[in-house]
Design a protein around this motif. Structure first.
Motif: not given
Length: 328
Positions: A35-36, A45-49, A55-56, A186-187
């Motif tokens: 998800e972005v 916010i870019a998410i890698k599940k 959560k980091i 979470y980047f």
């Protein structure tokens, strides 16, 4: 990395006006994330599940320092104020680019004592002859940045806005290389860091991370008669101990040190006696979070010729990737 960092450095994005740079980053990472999204403050916010509910949050700020137009005089000279930390002594004679793609040179009124130089005595000369001519090109409130310039040296990069486009490059590289993470990652490419860590404040409140790691530049003590500091260009990413915004949690600092030692990654320990990073906002969010910083040594911070080491960036990517399996 050369091409990526050049694109990021040359992109326009003073604090509060980060749309161009965040759109560029979005295009580069969207195929590598679950998800972005963007929030109301413009944070990307870019998410890698992952497999757990932990959560980091990784943060690098996308904004850069700049100028903002405050007044246009009858002869077409433009007065301005600063966006973020700008020294008048480092501005004089430099070329700037405004959001209307108009370029100009920063000059100053006649002074006999250089110690009295201040932003109030400075102006931007865009080559206009009258106020009316300048107003056809520039508006009050327009923002600008140093004119884009990027150079690849054998061991270094030189360019504007490496604070913190270098950190953004580290996050982008990590996003592309990390697969099947243990925790939710979470980047965040934050906005308005240079004017008070504002993007990190809202993003960390929304994400509510268990741990946060900022990636940003830091000063060095390796130039002639520099302020004493145990950080040098090319000797590895620096693991922060403290700055004016945070006393790094010893557990996070020790974890980063152990990861570096166990994997043969050169590193330095950083005690910064001024300034701060997004970690300063992250660790105070809500009831608090563990937080630390991977710092990139940088010479000539907040100028149009910031300098960083290629090896430091590459090793920062390696170190960051090792943190994704943090044992909560």
């Amino acid at each position: 990395m050369d091409k990526l960092l050049m694109e990021l450095s040359d992109s326009f994005g003073p604090s509060g006006h980060e749309q161009e740079i965040t759109e560029l980053i979005k295009d580069k990472i969207m195929d590598y994330c679950d998800e972005v999204k963007k929030d109301k403050l413009g944070n990307l916010i870019a998410i890698k599940k992952g497999k757990t509910d932990k959560k980091i949050m990784y943060a690098a700020h996308a904004d850069e320092i700049g100028v903002l137009v405050t007044y246009i005089d009858e002869n077409g000279f433009i007065r301005f104020t600063n966006i973020g930390g700008l020294s008048p002594y480092l501005l004089l004679g430099h070329k700037v680019k405004l959001q209307s793609n108009v370029t100009g040179v920063i000059g100053c009124e006649r002074i006999t004592d250089i110690t009295k130089l201040s932003l109030e005595k400075m102006y931007i000369d865009i080559g206009a002859n009258t106020k009316e001519e300048a107003e056809e090109l520039v508006n009050i409130g327009d923002v600008g940045t140093f004119y884009p310039y990027f150079e690849v040296k054998p061991n270094h990069y030189i360019g504007k806005a490496l604070d913190d486009r270098a950190g953004c490059a580290v996050l982008i590289s990590a996003i592309k290389e990390i697969e099947d993470p243990e925790h939710n990652l979470y980047f965040v490419f934050t906005t308005q860091e240079e004017v008070g860590l504002r993007g990190a404040i809202t993003a960390s409140y929304s994400i509510n991370p268990d741990m946060g790691i900022a990636v940003d530049v830091t000063g060095v003590g390796d130039t002639p008669k520099a302020r004493r500091m145990a950080v040098s260009l090319g000797k590895g990413p620096a693991i922060k101990v403290k700055d004016n915004s945070i006393m790094v949690n010893p557990m996070v600092k020790d974890m980063l040190v152990k990861k570096a030692k166990d994997n043969g990654i050169p590193y330095q320990l950083e005690v910064l006696e001024f300034g701060g990073t997004d970690s300063g906002a992250i660790h105070l969010s809500r009831e608090g979070a563990w937080a630390g910083v991977i710092s990139l040594p940088c010479r000539y911070i907040h100028t149009n010729n910031e300098m960083i080491s290629k090896n430091d960036i590459e090793n920062a990517v390696k170190l960051l990737k090792l943190t994704v399996d943090f044992d909560f």
